[in-house]
Design an enzyme around this catalytic site. Structure first.
Site, mmCIF file in Angstrom:
data_model
loop_
_atom_site.group_PDB
_atom_site.id
_atom_site.type_symbol
_atom_site.label_atom_id
_atom_site.label_comp_id
_atom_site.label_asym_id
_atom_site.label_seq_id
_atom_site.Cartn_x
_atom_site.Cartn_y
_atom_site.Cartn_z
ATOM 1 N N GLU A 414 -5.177 -11.192 -3.849
ATOM 2 C CA GLU A 414 -4.002 -11.381 -2.995
ATOM 3 C C GLU A 414 -3.533 -12.829 -2.978
ATOM 4 O OE1 GLU A 414 -6.555 -9.512 -2.455
ATOM 5 O OE2 GLU A 414 -5.762 -7.524 -1.982
ATOM 6 N N GLN A 436 -1.926 -3.774 -0.264
ATOM 7 C CA GLN A 436 -2.271 -2.348 -0.308
ATOM 8 C C GLN A 436 -2.476 -1.824 1.118
ATOM 9 O OE1 GLN A 436 -5.574 -0.864 -3.002
ATOM 10 N NE2 GLN A 436 -3.683 -0.287 -4.047
ATOM 11 N N PHE A 437 -3.099 -2.623 1.933
ATOM 12 C CA PHE A 437 -3.167 -2.406 3.373
ATOM 13 C C PHE A 437 -2.971 -3.771 4.020
ATOM 14 C CE2 PHE A 437 -5.160 1.344 1.820
ATOM 15 C CZ PHE A 437 -4.964 2.334 2.780
ATOM 16 N N ASP A 439 -4.452 -5.128 6.271
ATOM 17 C CA ASP A 439 -5.744 -5.787 6.526
ATOM 18 C C ASP A 439 -6.111 -6.787 5.434
ATOM 19 O OD1 ASP A 439 -7.138 -3.472 8.598
ATOM 20 O OD2 ASP A 439 -5.522 -2.857 7.273
ATOM 21 N N PHE A 440 -5.736 -6.471 4.190
ATOM 22 C CA PHE A 440 -6.195 -7.292 3.065
ATOM 23 C C PHE A 440 -5.434 -8.608 2.942
ATOM 24 C CE2 PHE A 440 -7.215 -2.848 1.521
ATOM 25 C CZ PHE A 440 -8.480 -2.895 2.085
ATOM 26 N N HIS A 481 -8.752 -0.752 7.669
ATOM 27 C CA HIS A 481 -7.546 -0.121 7.105
ATOM 28 C C HIS A 481 -6.590 0.251 8.225
ATOM 29 C CE1 HIS A 481 -10.218 0.341 3.642
ATOM 30 N NE2 HIS A 481 -9.152 0.551 2.912
#
Ligand SMILES: Cc1ncc(C[n+]2csc(CCOP(=O)(O)OP(=O)(O)O)c2C)c(N)n1
Length: 675
Positions: A414, A436-437, A439-440, A481
């Site tokens: 990321e 992607q989520f 959270d990441f 997630h």
């Protein structure tokens, strides 16, 4: 005899002397700076004495329109790009006419006309920006490389690994230079890494590499010229380890006690300036008189430019200007007629447009597709977003429509991808990076909050990057997630934070985010993706960023909310028609629409702030404070907040329900109603 062998290759005497002048100037500037430092006329100084050949040789080997990402010891980059000394001195003095209006220290600034990108203090992130700049050149089919430096210590950062990996996987013409000076502050290289030589890492990334004498300016110059040709011809990155030594402390105050004195003796024999000078004299390319003449010329030049800088007036702080410069302004040319967007009334286009019933997720896809059609310079990047269509299938079909160059699968990194997006922005590209989520995003956090967010304020460069954030709980996805992490970003000046609650806004706000010249965090509640739909205008339109929407007028209680909170509020209202709710959907969390908040408070005098994010430090606290400060007379009751429990998000669906605020909403509404 010099201790170094110089290979002049095909260089003419004039070229060799030109290189000498470029090598000598930063040395003489630094020597002057050290005097000024002792006199207390300048503050901190990071010295590159002993390492000049690397910055100078590499900068001279590049074309003037190739991006360089310099670091704290690379004065030679700035001088070799022929930046006037007076303005540089003003930068170091922190006065208004420097490159950063006094907002940034020594070398932490960039200049787009010189194709120099400003570093941030954090070591590592600059490497990925070079990838973005090189990608831009590749997309434009221009023969340009980008070049970034790292210290030996900096190679231990994850960003080093991510950037080299992406450059290799994407076949980018980037030159990575490691300046191996033996120490990262006081830490010697044997406490920094275990490989024999840092250039060995090149093999691991699948790229070529070479180790050279970084004190030999002709070796640096000739090597990088050759490497540049290689990178352009093969469209590949290249790693160069330049062996050198730092002749001063890490910065002047930190001293050099941790370095054995024998090393200083050894490396002073290899001084890059003296050796090259001797070579030129021995080869009769210059005589001692010519050397002295250049030194005298530079001395006078430095003194006169310094005088100019010292005469600069002190800054008179202007708060309006300080605040205004945090964000880039939108230019009128952005309201192009074919875009059907009127910058004065960005939503105007929707009034006559036919609309179709669409799900939240389809509205987002449509915004992306229409934006890709409008902007040739828009690049989509994210994990699995190409053929696979993304984890939520939002970009499905886009690679077929727009091609792999613009719809890019990324490696799992990321930070490097957000950095690449910023590099693209230097070259006038826009990017959408899909997490992607949401959270990441934590592993791309530094690039967002320190690089993207601060860039415009620091040196006037805009960061046209939208980070899409599939967010939120309610689907039993557990602690990593499901997070609502918008408040991590609403605290950061320079970012915009957008959070739509319905399909029409999702489309319009995403288009607006892509058109905005500032970095935007775009939150999409994934539980809404397929669960809600609504009429969405077919046209290309914007929903203005920074404007809240009154979802429902009411007289008893004002509910200020966003995202899924809007739906919980509406659900409650339908089930309890006896209490009249006034519901405000914030839509944008940074900047907040204070006018709309005030109006909403005035509607009922009783305020409940509802959000899915956890309570402590959530945006609700900020809104509550603002209302208390500015709308106290309008209140008939204490402001209440309804938010998730201050715990990580549990996986078990009953625990998750208990965590989320929805179940506590009725009780808080009743409490406020009865007040
Ligand atoms: C992410 C990060 N961690 C720590 C620091 C503090 N710091 C500044 S310079 C430095 C040493 C850097 O060593 P190296 O990369 O070898 O470069 P050099 O200073 O030797 O040129 C450290 C630890 C920082 N700037 N960024």
């Amino acid at each position: 005899m010099t201790v170094m062998e110089f290979n002049r290759d095909h260089l003419s005497n004039e070229e060799l002397i030109f290189i000498y002048r470029n090598l000598l100037l930063p040395r003489m500037i630094e020597e002057k700076m050290l005097v000024l430092l002792r006199q207390g006329k300048i503050s901190k100084w990071f010295s590159g004495i002993g390492q000049e050949a690397i910055a100078v040789g590499s900068t001279l080997a590049l074309k003037k329109d190739e991006w360089i990402m310099p670091l704290h010891r690379n004065l030679g980059v700035f001088t070799s790009r022929q930046m006037g000394l007076s303005k540089l001195f003003k930068q170091w003095q922190g006065v208004k006419d420097g490159y950063s209006k006094g907002r940034e220290r020594s070398f932490h600034f960039g200049s787009a006309p010189h194709y120099i990108c400003g570093m941030i203090s954090h070591l590592g992130p600059q490497l990925a920006l070079a990838n973005g700049a090189a990608l831009a050149a590749q997309l434009k089919q221009e023969q340009r490389v980008a070049l970034a430096y790292s210290g030996d210590g900096g190679t231990s950062e994850g960003d080093f690994h991510e950037a080299l990996n992406v450059a290799a996987v994407w076949n980018l013409p980037v030159i990575f230079i490691i300046e191996n000076n033996g120490y990262g502050l006081s830490t010697p290289t044997n406490e920094q890494f275990r490989c024999e030589q840092l250039v060995d890492k090149a093999k691991g990334y699948g790229m070529e590499g070479v180790r050279i004498d970084g004190n030999n300016v002709l070796d640096v110059f000739n090597t990088i010229k050759g490497v540049r040709d290689y990178c352009l011809e093969h469209q590949r990155p290249y790693l160069i380890e330049c062996m050198t030594f730092r002749m001063r402390g890490h910065e002047e105050a930190s001293g050099t006690k941790y370095v054995p004195s024998a090393l200083f003796e050894e490396w002073s024999q290899k001084d890059p300036v003296m050796n090259y000078e001797q070579f030129l004299v021995q080869q009769n390319i210059m005589d001692q008189t010519a050397v002295e003449a250049i030194r005298t010329e530079f001395r006078a030049y430095i003194e006169s430019e310094l005088k100019d800088a010292f005469e600069s007036p002190d800054i008179q702080p202007d708060t309006t200007e300080e605040l205004a410069d945090v964000y880039a302004k939108r230019h009128l040319q952005d309201s192009l007629p074919e875009n059907n967007i009127n910058i004065e009334d960005p939503a105007a286009g929707i009034h006559n447009s036919p609309a179709t019933e669409k799900r939240f997720i389809d509205a987002i896809s449509e915004a992306l597709t229409q934006s890709m059609e409008r902007h040739d310079n828009l690049i989509l990047m994210g994990q699995d977003i190409a053929e696979y269509g993304g984890a939520f299938k939002i970009t499905e079909g886009m690679v077929e429509q727009f091609g792999k160059a613009r719809v890019r699968n990324t490696p799992l990194c990321e930070s490097a991808i957000i950095g690449a997006a910023l590099g693209l922005s230097l070259e006038g590209y826009k990017s959408m990076v899909e997490m992607q989520f949401a959270d990441f995003v934590s592993v791309g956090f530094n690039q967002i909050v320190n690089n993207l967010a601060k860039m415009h304020y620091r040196w006037g460069q805009s960061a046209q990057v939208v980070v899409r954030m599939p967010t939120g709980a309610g689907v039993g996805a557990g602690p990593f997630h499901s997070q609502s992490n918008e408040a991590w970003f609403t605290h950061v000046p320079g970012l915009k934070v957008v959070y739509p609650a319905n399909p029409q806004d999702a489309k319009g706000l995403l288009i607006a985010a892509i058109n905005d010249p500032n970095p935007v965090l775009f939150f999409e509640h994934k539980a809404l993706y397929r669960s809600i739909s609504g009429l969405v205008p077919n046209t290309y339109y914007e929903t203005p960023i920074g404007k809240a929407a009154t979802v429902k007028r009411g007289t008893d209680i004002t509910l200020i909310t966003y995202g899924s909170g809007v739906h919980w509020a509406m659900e409650y209202q339908q089930a309890h028609p006896e209490i009249s709710l006034h519901i405000l959907d914030l839509r944008t969390l940074l900047p907040l629409d204070y006018g709309a908040i005030r109006e909403a408070v005035a509607a009922t005098g009783k305020v409940l702030i509802l959000h899915e994010d956890t309570l402590t430090g959530g945006i609700g606290g900020e809104i509550s404070a603002w209302i208390s400060e500015h709308c106290f007379e309008l209140l008939d009751a204490p402001i209440l907040r309804c938010a998730s429990l201050d715990t990580p998000i549990p996986f078990n669906i009953q625990l998750e329900k208990n965590f989320l605020p929805k179940n506590r909403l009725p009780q808080l509404i009743r409490q406020l109603h009865n007040y």
